[in-house]
Motif scaffolding. Structure first.
Motif, PDB file in Angstrom:
ATOM      1  N   MET A 250       0.832  -1.207   0.000  1.00  0.00           N
ATOM      2  CA  MET A 250       0.000   0.000   0.000  1.00  0.00           C
ATOM      3  C   MET A 250       0.869   1.262   0.000  1.00  0.00           C
ATOM      4  O   MET A 250       0.570   2.241  -0.698  1.00  0.00           O
ATOM      5  CB  MET A 250      -0.938  -0.009   1.200  1.00  0.00           C
ATOM      6  N   ALA A 278      -7.939  -0.044  -1.262  1.00  0.00           N
ATOM      7  CA  ALA A 278      -8.130   0.848  -0.115  1.00  0.00           C
ATOM      8  C   ALA A 278      -9.395   0.537   0.680  1.00  0.00           C
ATOM      9  O   ALA A 278      -9.323   0.376   1.914  1.00  0.00           O
ATOM     10  CB  ALA A 278      -8.121   2.304  -0.570  1.00  0.00           C
ATOM     11  N   LEU A 318      -3.401   5.179   3.491  1.00  0.00           N
ATOM     12  CA  LEU A 318      -4.795   5.588   3.291  1.00  0.00           C
ATOM     13  C   LEU A 318      -4.962   7.098   3.428  1.00  0.00           C
ATOM     14  O   LEU A 318      -5.651   7.730   2.615  1.00  0.00           O
ATOM     15  CB  LEU A 318      -5.697   4.845   4.267  1.00  0.00           C
ATOM     16  N   VAL A 327      -7.660   8.372  -3.603  1.00  0.00           N
ATOM     17  CA  VAL A 327      -8.729   7.575  -2.999  1.00  0.00           C
ATOM     18  C   VAL A 327      -9.905   8.498  -2.684  1.00  0.00           C
ATOM     19  O   VAL A 327      -9.737   9.491  -1.970  1.00  0.00           O
ATOM     20  CB  VAL A 327      -8.247   6.881  -1.715  1.00  0.00           C
TER      21      VAL A 327
END
Length: 404
Positions: A250, A278, A318, A327
């Motif tokens: 990630m 995600a 994230l 995202v």
């Protein structure tokens, strides 16, 4: 290169800096910046400085991870202590002519390449050719690095035909940064970077409920030859989804997206993978604690536990993914979930050492595909206090969290 005596003097200087800037914090008193506290604590202990605990030169991906975080912290704070520490640590692992110490080319370790972004950064900021020479040495490895028939880099010579999620973080951020900085028109390189991510994703994506649950994330790695006892019959993937391997991947996605050209195939590939993974990472968090299990494919199983390095990596990736617009989070649910995870980390894994520094807990020391690579293996590995793989990830997560 610094002599060992000079290197140790540099370490003592770093410790002296920490002593000269004491921070008295009780367990109940939150610091003004966990990012700064984490960085200052690592520096006070001499971590990530191009040397092992005995003062010997060490070419370490953990050091590369910390140096990446210190660069971001320096850029956000302007505190030259962090830049100077990067320079000092990198100087410990090269000769004056740019030769890289503790580098064994025949091992074909992707891990060793993770220090490469530091060399490129210092070449950019100083213009000193020794840093380019060091970066060129690591880049040359990729031209001869062994691959599977499909084109995936082996993780190491000792792991033939195996691709690991870890290796994408270790090798491909550098591969992309080198190409962008020194060979921006090298279409072959950009296509190869795209291929590395495509092959890893396609060969490790969980598509069925092989274990207790199907969370649709990536297994730790795969054996293209299917020679390993753990290799699955379909694509040769390993049996479990390990949190830190998923965390490495990630972080690689969000960091490499910043580097690859926005109109490239690689950018489209990485963005597609990130937007797929995600929400699945968010959904895989324990609903009560808000953080992630060590073995993500076996949530709640006896012996499993919440592990800190993978959690910190997810928080960083994230939050950065949302901040950069990679995202979508229109309703704020991802940021809310990740904030819950960050608060758990601070409450449970940050401990005041009582001397102005903080300790970081619950980071598993290693995860390998060299043996059974099953659930019992992963939970049997010890956790280590102040393990740099976790502490540097917490520093990265804190930098992002503190920008909210």
């Amino acid at each position: 290169m610094l002599t060992r005596a000079l290197a140790l003097t540099s370490l003592l200087s770093c410790a002296s800096y920490a002593a000269a800037h004491p921070t008295s914090r009780s367990v109940s008193a939150a610091p003004s910046s966990y990012a700064i506290w984490a960085a200052d604590s690592a520096i006070a202990r001499g971590q990530g400085h191009g040397l092992d605990s005995d003062g010997n030169v060490q070419l370490s991906y953990e050091h590369g991870e910390l140096q990446w975080a210190l660069r971001l912290l320096y850029e956000s704070t302007g505190n030259e202590t962090y830049y100077d520490y990067i320079v000092s640590g990198a100087t410990n692992i090269i000769e004056d002519d740019g030769s890289v110490l503790d580098y064994v080319p025949e091992e074909n370790q992707l891990d060793s390449i993770r220090v490469g972004p530091t060399f490129l950064y210092l070449y950019e900021t100083t213009g000193d050719e020794k840093w380019k020479t060091a970066a060129d040495t690591l880049r040359a490895q990729l031209d001869v690095h062994p691959r599977t028939e499909e084109g995936q880099f082996w993780h190491k010579t000792r792991y033939p035909e195996q691709g690991w999620l870890d290796g994408i973080y270790m090798g491909d951020i550098f591969y992309a940064q080198y190409t962008a900085q020194l060979e921006p028109d090298n279409i072959t390189a950009w296509d190869d970077i795209n291929l590395q991510f495509e092959l890893m994703y396609d060969n490790t994506l969980q598509s069925t409920a092989a274990n207790n649950t199907n969370i649709g994330l990536l297994y730790h790695g795969y054996d293209y030859s299917q020679a390993q006892t753990w290799a699955s019959s379909d694509r040769g993937h390993s049996p479990e989804i390990w949190d830190r391997a998923m965390g490495w991947y990630m972080m690689a996605l969000v960091d490499t997206l910043d580097i690859v050209p926005a109109d490239s195939t690689a950018h489209a590939t990485l963005l597609s993978q990130l937007t797929d993974l995600a929400p699945k990472v968010v959904a895989a968090a324990d609903p009560d604690a808000g953080v992630w299990w060590l073995v993500m494919s076996q949530p709640g199983r006896e012996g499993n536990y919440f592990e800190s390095s993978g959690a910190a990596m997810f928080v960083y990736a994230l939050l950065k993914g949302v901040r950069e617009g990679y995202v979508a989070d229109a309703d704020g649910s991802i940021v809310a979930a990740v904030s819950k995870a960050y608060e758990y980390m601070v409450d449970n894994w940050v401990e005041d050492a009582g001397d102005g520094t903080m300790n970081w807990e619950a980071t598993v020391s290693v995860g390998s595909l060299s043996g059974a690579s099953d659930f019992d293996y992963y939970i049997s590995v010890d956790t280590v206090e102040n393990d740099l793989k976790g502490l540097a990830a917490f520093l990265l997560a804190s930098i992002e969290y503190e920008q909210l």
